[in-house]
Design an enzyme around this catalytic site. Structure first.
Site, mmCIF file in Angstrom:
data_model
loop_
_atom_site.group_PDB
_atom_site.id
_atom_site.type_symbol
_atom_site.label_atom_id
_atom_site.label_comp_id
_atom_site.label_asym_id
_atom_site.label_seq_id
_atom_site.Cartn_x
_atom_site.Cartn_y
_atom_site.Cartn_z
ATOM 1 C CG MET A 19 -7.493 -5.033 -0.846
ATOM 2 S SD MET A 19 -6.149 -4.061 -1.806
ATOM 3 C CE MET A 19 -4.788 -4.374 -0.660
ATOM 4 C CB SER A 20 -6.885 -7.733 4.418
ATOM 5 O OG SER A 20 -5.977 -7.321 4.039
ATOM 6 C CB ALA A 37 -5.697 -0.392 5.090
ATOM 7 C CG ASP A 50 0.856 3.160 4.524
ATOM 8 O OD1 ASP A 50 1.277 4.143 4.304
ATOM 9 O OD2 ASP A 50 0.487 2.227 3.866
ATOM 10 N N GLY A 51 1.668 3.557 9.273
ATOM 11 C CA GLY A 51 1.357 3.613 10.794
ATOM 12 C C GLY A 51 1.515 4.972 11.142
#
Length: 309
Positions: free
Chosen positions: A208-209, A205, A89-90
């Protein structure tokens, strides 16, 4: 090769690409053979292949890429029908910020871990290419955030973000304090470790955390998610995507702003960070059978039964 839909600020469809750029994770030499095989396959199918310059500089140390043209993101934006990104994703985030202004669609081949944005498994890479080249992938437009930082009334920096823009306390342990304004209206004074301003794409990402909600990418909303707020009543909220958001730094020792966790800028007391929906979108091309919720179910291991001893 794509049809632009001005009402949706993105692409409604795409046709068979003739020129494809390959972008790889810069410091991941294990993708070298995958990239070479993909370039060979596309070339044999009559596709003109570009390889992003920094990718070629790193991968070219392992495999021979001399037969293909190497170029920077600006030339990819000017000439490529789409870009295939090999990485996690990065790597997709970096490519999206660099290519969004050129309206170049992206296809992700997962060479990382979770891969919320990279749909194609490495082992399935070549078998999916026929569907891509024959125009059977489905386009999906994703919004980006546009941000600018002003100091003493003058703009000192600007950038875009596909996932999120985070204003935080930096390396110092003390909390940051800032004022939040939405469409010019004062909302609250927040003392916390920071604030995440997230797109629907970024909702799986950092947001959510930190306890933020998962937003379907088709939604037109922006999530504001406090990081460890001093007052527990400061909860995540969702605002419309046409909202103007402003953060004014009131008190902080080492404040910073981060764009997709990849670009960082030091802030000062009194600085303003202004955010809005970018005029640019990025188009993801998904393989046949793609389902957002099936992807979440797999990546987040929903409904997984515990494994026995």
């Amino acid at each position: 090769m794509q049809e632009f839909d001005p009402m949706n600020r993105g692409f409604a469809s795409y046709r068979s690409p003739r020129t494809i750029a390959l972008v790889g994770k810069y410091h991941s030499l294990e993708i070298a053979e995958s990239l070479r095989r993909l370039a060979e396959y596309l070339y044999e199918r009559g596709v003109s292949v570009f390889i992003e310059r920094e990718t070629a500089e790193h991968i070219g140390k392992i495999v021979d890429l001399s037969r293909w043209v190497t170029c920077g993101f600006n030339d990819i934006g000017a000439h490529a029908d789409l870009a295939i990104v090999l990485g996690g994703d990065g790597t997709m985030l970096n490519a999206a910020r660099r290519l969004a202004r050129y309206c170049v669609p992206l296809v992700g081949v997962n060479q990382g871990r979770l891969g919320f944005m990279t749909d194609i498994a490495r082992d399935d890479m070549l078998t999916c290419m026929d569907d891509l080249l024959d125009g059977r992938f489905a386009p999906e437009n994703r919004m980006l955030l546009a941000a600018e930082v002003t100091r003493d009334g003058k703009e000192v920096a600007s950038n875009m973000a596909l996932n999120d823009v985070v204003v935080d306390k930096g390396a110092i342990g003390r909390m940051i304090e800032f004022e939040l304004f939405i469409d010019g209206e004062f909302i609250y004074n927040l003392r916390s470790d920071g604030l995440i301003v997230s797109t629907p794409t970024g909702s799986t990402a950092y947001s959510m955390s930190a306890g933020g909600p998962i937003l379907n990418p088709t939604l037109t909303g922006i999530a504001l998610v406090p990081l460890c707020p001093h007052a527990l009543s400061n909860r995540p909220i969702i605002v419309n995507d046409n909202t103007d958001i402003e953060l004014r730094i009131v008190n902080a020792d080492d404040p910073r702003v981060h764009f997709d966790g990849q670009v960082t800028l030091d802030l000062e007391r009194g600085d303003c960070v202004r955010l809005r929906r970018s005029e640019h979108t990025i188009c993801f091309l998904h393989p046949p059978g793609y389902s957002y919720f099936a992807m979440l179910r797999q990546k987040l291991q929903w409904s997984e039964r515990p494994k026995g001893p």
